[in-house]
Design an enzyme around this catalytic site. Structure first.
Site, PDB file in Angstrom:
ATOM      1  CG  HIS A  98      -2.678 -14.659  -9.134  1.00 27.77           C
ATOM      2  ND1 HIS A  98      -1.504 -14.969  -9.747  1.00 27.77           N
ATOM      3  CD2 HIS A  98      -3.640 -15.343  -9.804  1.00 27.77           C
ATOM      4  CE1 HIS A  98      -1.737 -15.810 -10.749  1.00 27.77           C
ATOM      5  NE2 HIS A  98      -3.023 -16.049 -10.804  1.00 27.77           N
ATOM      6  CD  GLU A 100       0.920 -12.552  -5.061  1.00 31.10           C
ATOM      7  OE1 GLU A 100      -0.214 -12.935  -5.436  1.00 31.10           O
ATOM      8  OE2 GLU A 100       1.922 -13.292  -5.063  1.00 31.10           O
ATOM      9  CB  SER A 122       6.072 -18.642  -3.480  1.00 28.77           C
ATOM     10  OG  SER A 122       7.136 -18.157  -4.258  1.00 28.77           O
ATOM     11  CB  CYS A 124       2.555 -16.492 -10.351  1.00 31.07           C
ATOM     12  SG  CYS A 124       1.700 -14.981 -10.866  1.00 31.07           S
ATOM     13  CB  CYS A 127       2.210 -11.654  -8.494  1.00 31.49           C
ATOM     14  SG  CYS A 127       0.436 -11.910  -8.736  1.00 31.49           S
TER      15      CYS A 127
END
Lengths: 196, 196
Positions: A98, A100, A122, A124, A127
């Site tokens: 992802h 992040e 935002s 998950c 992360c």
């Protein structure tokens, strides 16, 4: 190894802060930034500017056919970018890279308790666990309209959370969701058939 | 692309199941296994054999100077290995590439609800969130003596958990913990100074 002396840098105290400049920063390898960007440049960037860079990384991923989510990590004291990246589910066939995770992988072995992570979407559950476990000081979230819920979890674990929506980033993610709902589902939940 | 015909395979119905054989499998690239291993070979491997391969991946990492934690993912129906890997905190300067994350990255975009993951060490919070989120069917844990606690969390989320300790794996991890306590701490908690 001594850093070569570079007299003139493209990113300096007088460089305008527009999308063309921030997009170039988004695409440059993190390791190259030390040579190309003057220290004085970084101090001029606001949280909204760093969020723009995260969104321009999301844009890069979208153009490559991937999921449009990007992230940037800065050192709190100097405001220098120390890691950045975007989702590579499609590009690397990577099931959990992802925004992040990509930025943290790029940053390497740092003390993240001295850093802030900007994410265009935002985080998950995976992360969120990673941000807590690596001891991040601060997380800035650029889109809680498309997804959300883990801001409170981060906050409960001592991470300072700031919501700073980027309207172009929210619009880009919403466009992706309309165009590729199955890819979005895979990114959040994997390819499993039997669970939700 | 058609797979070339290979008449004789080193890993066949009659290959002995010893550490030399399992170690070779651990070191071979996952993508090569389809060509080198007969279908009949995989069916002979017990859960304990796959755990041995996870531990031999941990051994590989230890020899490279890294953290000795490995993982293997198999397809439940065919028992074929579809992903494997080991911790690369040292080798790749990768702040969260644990055994489980390495194996899942290696597997790529699969439906993990049809697979079992074998990990040589009880999973951390990040990997637990990842295993739940990607919908794993079954997780086999090879060491709950050195660490533990997330087995119940996995179970609460519908993942079948089996504890199957590998005594050589437990001994290797304990040796690493004695030799490199700071590296072990970084692997679990990162380099942060101010939190625990």
């Amino acid at each position: 190894m001594t850093e070569p002396q570079v007299e003139i840098k493209l990113f300096s105290a007088s460089t305008p802060l527009n999308d063309a400049v921030l997009r170039t920063l988004a695409h440059l390898p993190t390791r190259s930034l030390g040579l190309l960007v003057a220290d004085e440049f970084w101090c001029r960037l606001s949280d909204a500017d760093f969020m723009r860079i995260a969104v321009l990384l999301a844009e890069k991923s979208y153009i490559e056919g991937g999921c449009p989510i990007g992230a940037v990590i800065i050192d709190n004291a100097s405001r220098r970018i120390v890691g950045k990246g975007h989702n590579t589910l499609v590009q690397e066939s990577h099931p959990y890279n992802h925004g992040e995770t990509a930025a943290i992988r790029d940053a390497g072995r740092l003390d993240f308790s001295q850093t802030t992570l900007f994410t265009s979407l935002s985080p998950c559950n995976i992360c969120t666990a990673l941000l807590i476990n690596r001891g991040f000081n601060r997380v800035v979230v650029g889109d809680v309209s498309s997804a959300g819920g883990n801001e409170q979890t981060l906050s409960n674990h001592g991470v300072t959370v700031k919501v700073l929506e980027d309207s172009k980033g929210v619009a880009l993610y919403q466009q992706f969701r309309r165009e590729q709902p199955e890819l979005e589902r895979e990114d959040w939940l994997g390819l499993r058939q039997n669970k939700d």
